[in-house]
Design a protein around this motif. Structure first.
Motif, PDB file in Angstrom:
ATOM      1  N   GLN A  10       0.831  -1.204   0.000  1.00  0.00           N
ATOM      2  CA  GLN A  10       0.000   0.000   0.000  1.00  0.00           C
ATOM      3  C   GLN A  10       0.865   1.254   0.000  1.00  0.00           C
ATOM      4  O   GLN A  10       0.593   2.217  -0.711  1.00  0.00           O
ATOM      5  CB  GLN A  10      -0.939   0.004   1.208  1.00  0.00           C
ATOM      6  CG  GLN A  10      -2.102  -0.939   1.076  1.00  0.00           C
ATOM      7  CD  GLN A  10      -2.980  -0.590  -0.101  1.00  0.00           C
ATOM      8  OE1 GLN A  10      -3.097  -1.363  -1.036  1.00  0.00           O
ATOM      9  NE2 GLN A  10      -3.587   0.562  -0.079  1.00  0.00           N
ATOM     10  N   GLU A  11       1.917   1.225   0.808  1.00  0.00           N
ATOM     11  CA  GLU A  11       2.838   2.361   0.861  1.00  0.00           C
ATOM     12  C   GLU A  11       3.434   2.620  -0.515  1.00  0.00           C
ATOM     13  O   GLU A  11       3.470   3.771  -0.995  1.00  0.00           O
ATOM     14  CB  GLU A  11       3.952   2.079   1.864  1.00  0.00           C
ATOM     15  CG  GLU A  11       5.003   3.161   1.924  1.00  0.00           C
ATOM     16  CD  GLU A  11       6.232   2.750   2.714  1.00  0.00           C
ATOM     17  OE1 GLU A  11       7.195   3.542   2.700  1.00  0.00           O
ATOM     18  OE2 GLU A  11       6.252   1.672   3.343  1.00  0.00           O
ATOM     19  N   SER A  12       3.873   1.567  -1.159  1.00  0.00           N
ATOM     20  CA  SER A  12       4.482   1.694  -2.477  1.00  0.00           C
ATOM     21  C   SER A  12       3.488   2.241  -3.511  1.00  0.00           C
ATOM     22  O   SER A  12       3.837   3.113  -4.323  1.00  0.00           O
ATOM     23  CB  SER A  12       5.010   0.328  -2.925  1.00  0.00           C
ATOM     24  OG  SER A  12       5.569   0.417  -4.212  1.00  0.00           O
ATOM     25  N   GLU A  16       3.784   5.678  -5.696  1.00  0.00           N
ATOM     26  CA  GLU A  16       3.666   5.710  -7.153  1.00  0.00           C
ATOM     27  C   GLU A  16       2.615   6.728  -7.587  1.00  0.00           C
ATOM     28  O   GLU A  16       2.834   7.489  -8.529  1.00  0.00           O
ATOM     29  CB  GLU A  16       3.284   4.330  -7.688  1.00  0.00           C
ATOM     30  CG  GLU A  16       4.414   3.339  -7.665  1.00  0.00           C
ATOM     31  CD  GLU A  16       3.992   1.971  -8.189  1.00  0.00           C
ATOM     32  OE1 GLU A  16       3.104   1.909  -9.068  1.00  0.00           O
ATOM     33  OE2 GLU A  16       4.550   0.976  -7.705  1.00  0.00           O
ATOM     34  N   ARG A  17       1.480   6.736  -6.901  1.00  0.00           N
ATOM     35  CA  ARG A  17       0.421   7.697  -7.232  1.00  0.00           C
ATOM     36  C   ARG A  17       0.904   9.119  -7.010  1.00  0.00           C
ATOM     37  O   ARG A  17       0.566  10.020  -7.767  1.00  0.00           O
ATOM     38  CB  ARG A  17      -0.825   7.421  -6.420  1.00  0.00           C
ATOM     39  CG  ARG A  17      -1.534   6.175  -6.883  1.00  0.00           C
ATOM     40  CD  ARG A  17      -2.888   6.104  -6.292  1.00  0.00           C
ATOM     41  NE  ARG A  17      -3.836   6.086  -7.395  1.00  0.00           N
ATOM     42  CZ  ARG A  17      -5.115   5.855  -7.247  1.00  0.00           C
ATOM     43  NH1 ARG A  17      -5.611   5.658  -6.056  1.00  0.00           N
ATOM     44  NH2 ARG A  17      -5.903   5.838  -8.288  1.00  0.00           N
ATOM     45  N   ALA A  18       1.669   9.337  -5.945  1.00  0.00           N
ATOM     46  CA  ALA A  18       2.205  10.671  -5.673  1.00  0.00           C
ATOM     47  C   ALA A  18       3.090  11.136  -6.826  1.00  0.00           C
ATOM     48  O   ALA A  18       3.068  12.310  -7.201  1.00  0.00           O
ATOM     49  CB  ALA A  18       2.986  10.675  -4.368  1.00  0.00           C
ATOM     50  N   ALA A  19       3.834  10.211  -7.390  1.00  0.00           N
ATOM     51  CA  ALA A  19       4.718  10.555  -8.498  1.00  0.00           C
ATOM     52  C   ALA A  19       3.930  10.883  -9.770  1.00  0.00           C
ATOM     53  O   ALA A  19       4.361  11.711 -10.580  1.00  0.00           O
ATOM     54  CB  ALA A  19       5.689   9.411  -8.770  1.00  0.00           C
ATOM     55  N   ARG A  24      -2.601  15.918  -6.587  1.00  0.00           N
ATOM     56  CA  ARG A  24      -2.864  15.393  -5.244  1.00  0.00           C
ATOM     57  C   ARG A  24      -1.614  14.772  -4.622  1.00  0.00           C
ATOM     58  O   ARG A  24      -1.704  13.893  -3.771  1.00  0.00           O
ATOM     59  CB  ARG A  24      -3.990  14.356  -5.324  1.00  0.00           C
ATOM     60  CG  ARG A  24      -5.271  14.992  -5.839  1.00  0.00           C
ATOM     61  CD  ARG A  24      -6.437  14.086  -5.749  1.00  0.00           C
ATOM     62  NE  ARG A  24      -6.778  13.898  -4.353  1.00  0.00           N
ATOM     63  CZ  ARG A  24      -7.470  12.860  -3.893  1.00  0.00           C
ATOM     64  NH1 ARG A  24      -7.892  11.937  -4.700  1.00  0.00           N
ATOM     65  NH2 ARG A  24      -7.746  12.747  -2.614  1.00  0.00           N
ATOM     66  N   ARG A  25      -0.456  15.234  -5.054  1.00  0.00           N
ATOM     67  CA  ARG A  25       0.819  14.671  -4.597  1.00  0.00           C
ATOM     68  C   ARG A  25       0.950  14.666  -3.076  1.00  0.00           C
ATOM     69  O   ARG A  25       1.326  13.660  -2.481  1.00  0.00           O
ATOM     70  CB  ARG A  25       1.973  15.441  -5.225  1.00  0.00           C
ATOM     71  CG  ARG A  25       3.340  14.892  -4.841  1.00  0.00           C
ATOM     72  CD  ARG A  25       4.413  15.458  -5.720  1.00  0.00           C
ATOM     73  NE  ARG A  25       4.262  14.844  -7.036  1.00  0.00           N
ATOM     74  CZ  ARG A  25       4.467  15.477  -8.188  1.00  0.00           C
ATOM     75  NH1 ARG A  25       4.831  16.737  -8.204  1.00  0.00           N
ATOM     76  NH2 ARG A  25       4.302  14.846  -9.326  1.00  0.00           N
ATOM     77  N   SER A  26       0.607  15.773  -2.442  1.00  0.00           N
ATOM     78  CA  SER A  26       0.765  15.836  -0.981  1.00  0.00           C
ATOM     79  C   SER A  26      -0.169  14.851  -0.282  1.00  0.00           C
ATOM     80  O   SER A  26       0.203  14.267   0.738  1.00  0.00           O
ATOM     81  CB  SER A  26       0.546  17.261  -0.468  1.00  0.00           C
ATOM     82  OG  SER A  26      -0.750  17.701  -0.789  1.00  0.00           O
ATOM     83  N   PHE A  27      -1.369  14.660  -0.813  1.00  0.00           N
ATOM     84  CA  PHE A  27      -2.292  13.685  -0.239  1.00  0.00           C
ATOM     85  C   PHE A  27      -1.698  12.283  -0.304  1.00  0.00           C
ATOM     86  O   PHE A  27      -1.681  11.552   0.699  1.00  0.00           O
ATOM     87  CB  PHE A  27      -3.639  13.707  -0.977  1.00  0.00           C
ATOM     88  CG  PHE A  27      -4.532  12.554  -0.611  1.00  0.00           C
ATOM     89  CD1 PHE A  27      -5.259  12.581   0.570  1.00  0.00           C
ATOM     90  CD2 PHE A  27      -4.624  11.441  -1.431  1.00  0.00           C
ATOM     91  CE1 PHE A  27      -6.089  11.513   0.920  1.00  0.00           C
ATOM     92  CE2 PHE A  27      -5.448  10.375  -1.096  1.00  0.00           C
ATOM     93  CZ  PHE A  27      -6.176  10.413   0.079  1.00  0.00           C
TER      94      PHE A  27
END
Length: 62
Positions: A10-12, A16-19, A24-27
């Protein structure tokens, strides 16, 4: 340990979504940090249980 693998996955995914999601990078980074902390807590819990178990099996100090 399956729980730990799921948490790290989940962390990974959040990282990936942040990248990929600049809006919504900070979220997604915050979500990744939460999953990272859950994984660290799980590791700490596992070691506490292992240490308690081994302490119970040792003879008392005199």
């Amino acid at each position: 340990m399956n729980r730990l693998v799921k948490m790290r996955t989940q962390e990974s995914l959040c990282r990936e979504r942040a990248a990929l999601d600049s809006a919504r990078r900070s979220f997604w980074r915050a979500q990744a940090e939460e999953w990272e902390q859950r994984a660290l807590d799980e590791i700490a819990h596992h070691f506490r249980e292992c240490n308690l178990g081994s302490a119970e099996n040792q003879p008392p100090l005199s």
